[in-house]
Design an enzyme around this catalytic site. Structure first.
Site, PDB file in Angstrom:
ATOM      1  N   ASP A 199      34.963  34.591 -49.230  1.00 32.03           N
ATOM      2  CA  ASP A 199      34.451  35.269 -50.406  1.00 32.03           C
ATOM      3  C   ASP A 199      35.576  36.044 -51.089  1.00 32.03           C
ATOM      4  O   ASP A 199      36.358  36.751 -50.435  1.00 32.03           O
ATOM      5  CB  ASP A 199      33.330  36.234 -49.974  1.00 32.03           C
ATOM      6  CG  ASP A 199      32.718  36.981 -51.129  1.00 32.03           C
ATOM      7  OD1 ASP A 199      32.076  36.338 -51.968  1.00 32.03           O
ATOM      8  OD2 ASP A 199      32.883  38.221 -51.183  1.00 32.03           O
TER       9      ASP A 199
ATOM     10  N   GLU B  98      37.036  31.017 -52.341  1.00 35.44           N
ATOM     11  CA  GLU B  98      36.463  31.374 -53.634  1.00 35.44           C
ATOM     12  C   GLU B  98      37.638  31.971 -54.404  1.00 35.44           C
ATOM     13  O   GLU B  98      38.023  33.123 -54.153  1.00 35.44           O
ATOM     14  CB  GLU B  98      35.331  32.394 -53.491  1.00 35.44           C
ATOM     15  CG  GLU B  98      34.675  32.703 -54.822  1.00 35.44           C
ATOM     16  CD  GLU B  98      33.567  33.743 -54.714  1.00 35.44           C
ATOM     17  OE1 GLU B  98      32.568  33.622 -55.443  1.00 35.44           O
ATOM     18  OE2 GLU B  98      33.705  34.689 -53.915  1.00 35.44           O
TER      19      GLU B  98
END
Length: 776
Positions: free
Chosen positions: A413, A449
């Site tokens: 993330d 990401e």
């Protein structure tokens, strides 16, 4: 006259001096906490002094970090505790004699200090023991020092966590309701937090577990992978074939009914939304909501306890391992969505749960004004990954999940925040360098990401080899094409063929692009064709949360409708989106439930919807309206597995492969002619893509050349039918229709065969996949 900042600092320091007190009520004007200060604890509502330790700690060892049960050289069983706490003045290990707020607490001083690691071996501490730490040091938020021994801290290396994080005032290191709110975070709160926070649990890792010994990792090559993003709780919470006591748990995901759906669909990997122990934000708890997605980590080694059917005193570890083994046995890899960029402790006004009280300055990036946090994540804080001990925490955690828990990869993330050196994103940063040389981590699947919320944080296409990336440019182009909003087809051409403009450098391959049309954040696939505006009112934030850039089209009606024509059009658009995704070069990622029409009723930010909105609706599985969508998805995935031309390991060259002029990739207009430069810049609703199966780069496992069928994909986003001339020699002599998204049931009519050179009619908003027969 002093500046406003100087006045604020002076006010804060006066407030801190006046408002602080030690546990016994004596003033602590200098902000220091002595090593023998012992805050009281609350037992059965009565405040009393903590009991003295029953057994002193032996020296123990500084490695490994965390709590490790073992037998000492004199055959005495116990647990070695080791905690990195740079700058601390003293560390107390706190042992609890039971669950809940009424548990009695004993304290053991860790007196050994080696390279800033406090450690000790405590005889008689066995697996299942609940524990935490109290760390002593200076209280001076103006310099970033936030030690407060009244706060029980979770071991960053705890393998299991018992209890849940509520956020009453006692868990904050500062006084939340201090009258001068500008400086509230500088006033120390001396109330004991132990009754209000979860505890770590000593876990015995049995390396001789026979079941684990026989685990076989699928080791699916990147190019052959099909990823399925799911939420452990939400996937099985409503599953009628999973026993009620297992729904929403690791054991529920391991149940044959859950795995059977995955194998019938044909996916090769599940990507689990965060399963690290996480906490719920105070603003959600105040509104009666909870953090559902879990992007609020507080324990990087502990499986989230609420997802365990086997209890929370260590049983969650074994249950997670059994889940991994069951998925592996079905040929499915396990990828974890991990959140190492920030923690649940938020900014200066956030709670003190773990790292903030162990060494705030050592673990977090602070601004020049050290009272404030650098925030590249939008969550209040950012881990200071360039610090060796922080980097060690992250890499130790990653290796643990690979070597001891059996997972096969990670999706990071906000990975750009991890790649920042001092301030800027740096692809030679310590984090990326350590991963690249680590003998364990460089072998697993790594997905970035590739952005964060800071300046220069958008890094799509910039991560080095070994890494794949969520390709949001793919998502945007495909959504725009099917709502007929692209100004031309250049972007679509790149995205369908592997995004060579982004990834054809430095040895990267087409599978560096993780293609997706939807993800956990944003609309579901069904909502993408049913809503043009977000509907997040249930989150209690005035519908201000969630993106406004949905790139969706509601087919003429906002939300659910009984109009049969609108519903039929929406199902066709779903078939178009799914087919486009699964025919594109790169690694496709599906989202749980999209293959059978799951809806979130227009919510594009269901992060706090731990209810039917966020859970998979299994009643859709056998609904005649939605069952064909699942069948199409499974058929397309099976087609992808059978045909290597659909999952290439190298980029297309676009050059002729032989004297007849056949190329590995060619693009055609609706008139059946190859596209020119002018065609790429012109608005177009129809695009033809020819994929040659002749002489695919690479060799098979036997060392033989890879040869496959050739295909022509025709994508038509216009509302009205359009003619398309099928290319002749050298491309093919005839074409056989394999997939036609204009049909609800793919098997309801015999496949049509068309000679080359004829004009076929492509229905409005349809994908046709045709197998090309060269007649040789």
């Amino acid at each position: 006259m002093s500046s406003a900042a100087e006045q604020e600092a002076a006010a804060g320091k006066r407030a801190a001096a006046d408002g602080r007190s030690t546990a016994d009520g004596r003033a602590a004007a200098d902000g220091r906490i002595t090593a023998d200060a012992r805050p009281a604890v609350v037992v059965n509502g009565t405040r009393r002094a903590a009991p003295p330790p029953a057994v002193p700690a032996r020296p123990g060892t500084p490695v490994p970090l965390g709590a490790r049960f073992r037998t000492g050289p004199d055959q005495v069983a116990g647990t070695n505790f080791a905690l990195w706490a740079g700058g601390a003045e003293a560390v107390e290990l706190c042992l609890f004699d039971g669950p809940g707020p009424a548990a009695g607490e004993s304290r053991v001083r860790l007196t050994e200090l080696t390279h800033e690691i406090w450690h000790g071996f405590v005889p008689g501490v066995l697996p299942g023991q609940r524990y935490g730490y109290r760390v002593h040091g200076r209280w001076d938020p103006w310099t970033g020092a936030r030690w407060n021994s009244a706060k029980l801290l979770l071991d960053p290396y705890a393998r299991a966590v018992d209890g849940d994080f509520g956020l009453p005032p006692e868990v904050y290191g500062h006084v939340r309701d201090w009258p001068e709110q500008r400086v509230a975070d500088t006033v120390r709160d001396d109330r004991d937090s132990a009754p209000h926070v979860p505890k770590g649990v000593v876990v015995h890792d049995d390396a001789t577990d026979d079941e684990w010994t026989y685990d076989r990792r699928p080791k699916t090559p990147w190019a052959d992978s099909v990823i399925y993003e799911l939420h452990v709780r939400g996937f099985t919470k409503l599953h009628p074939d999973v026993p009620p006591e297992l729904r929403g748990t690791y054991a529920g995901l391991a149940h044959p009914a859950a795995i059977g759906h995955l194998t019938r669909l044909g996916v090769t990997a599940v990507e689990l939304l965060p399963v690290h122990q996480f906490a719920h934000e105070s603003h959600l708890l105040e509104r009666g909501l909870r953090n559902y997605w879990g992007y609020n980590s507080v324990g990087y080694f502990a499986p989230h306890a609420a997802y365990a059917a086997a209890g929370t005193t260590g049983g969650q570890v074994g249950e997670f391992k059994r889940m991994v083994r069951a998925l592996h046995a079905a040929g499915i890899e396990v990828i974890l969505d991990v959140v190492y960029n920030h923690t649940a402790e938020a900014g200066e006004l956030g709670p003190t749960l773990s790292l903030k009280g162990i060494d705030n300055r050592g673990y977090y990036r602070l601004q020049h004004d050290a009272r404030r946090y650098a925030d590249y994540t939008g969550c209040g804080n950012t881990l200071h990954v360039v610090q060796p001990h922080v980097l060690r925490l992250i890499t130790d955690s990653l290796r643990y999940w690979v070597t001891e828990m059996g997972v096969d990869g990670f999706r990071f993330d906000l990975a750009a925040a991890l790649a920042r050196s001092m301030h800027d994103v740096d692809m030679l940063s310590p984090f990326l360098a350590v991963i690249a040389q680590d003998p364990v981590l460089r072998r697993v699947k790594l997905i970035a990401e590739p952005w964060d919320v800071g300046s220069g944080g958008y890094q799509v296409g910039a991560f080095p080899p070994l890494w794949t990336e969520w390709n949001d440019r793919y998502r945007g182009a495909v959504r725009d094409f099917w709502r007929h909003a692209l100004p031309d087809v250049r972007e679509m051409g790149y995205r369908l063929s592997g995004s060579s403009d982004l990834y054809a450098w430095g040895g990267r391959r087409p599978y560096a692009s993780v293609n997706h049309v939807t993800a956990h954040d944003g609309f579901t696939l069904r909502d993408l064709v049913s809503y043009e505006r977000k509907h997040n009112e249930a989150n209690g934030e005035g519908n201000r949360d969630g993106t406004d850039d949905n790139r969706s089209w509601n087919c003429g009606v906002e939300g659910e409708t009984d109009d049969p024509d609108v519903r039929a059009l929406r199902r066709r658009q779903l078939r178009n989106l799914l087919t486009t995704l699964l025919l594109s070069t790169g690694v496709p990622m599906l989202v749980a439930g999209d293959e059978m029409g799951r809806t979130q009723r227009g919510s594009n930010n269901a992060y706090c919807q731990d209810n039917e909105t966020g859970w998979v609706d299994w009643s859709l599985r056998d609904d005649p309206e939605w069952r064909p969508l699942f069948e199409l998805a499974a058929r397309l995935i099976a087609l992808r597995h059978r045909h290597p031309v659909l999952r290439r390991r190298a980029f297309f060259s676009g050059r002729a492969q032989s004297a007849d002029g056949l190329r590995d990739l060619a693009w055609f207009t609706a008139g059946g002619t190859e596209m020119t430069e002018r065609d790429w810049y012109a608005p177009a609703a129809t695009l033809g893509m020819y994929l040659s199966g002749r002489d695919i780069p690479g060799r098979d496992e036997h060392g033989d050349p890879i040869v496959d069928d050739s295909f022509l994909a025709v994508l038509h986003a216009g509302a009205e039918p359009a003619g398309f001339v099928l290319p002749g020699a050298p491309w093919a002599e005839r074409y056989e229709v394999v997939v036609d998204t204009g049909r609800e049931e793919q098997e309801e009519a015999p496949d049509a065969v068309h000679p080359a050179g004829v004009e076929i009619t492509v229905p409005g908003r349809t994908v046709l996949l045709l197998k090309a027969d060269a007649g040789r």
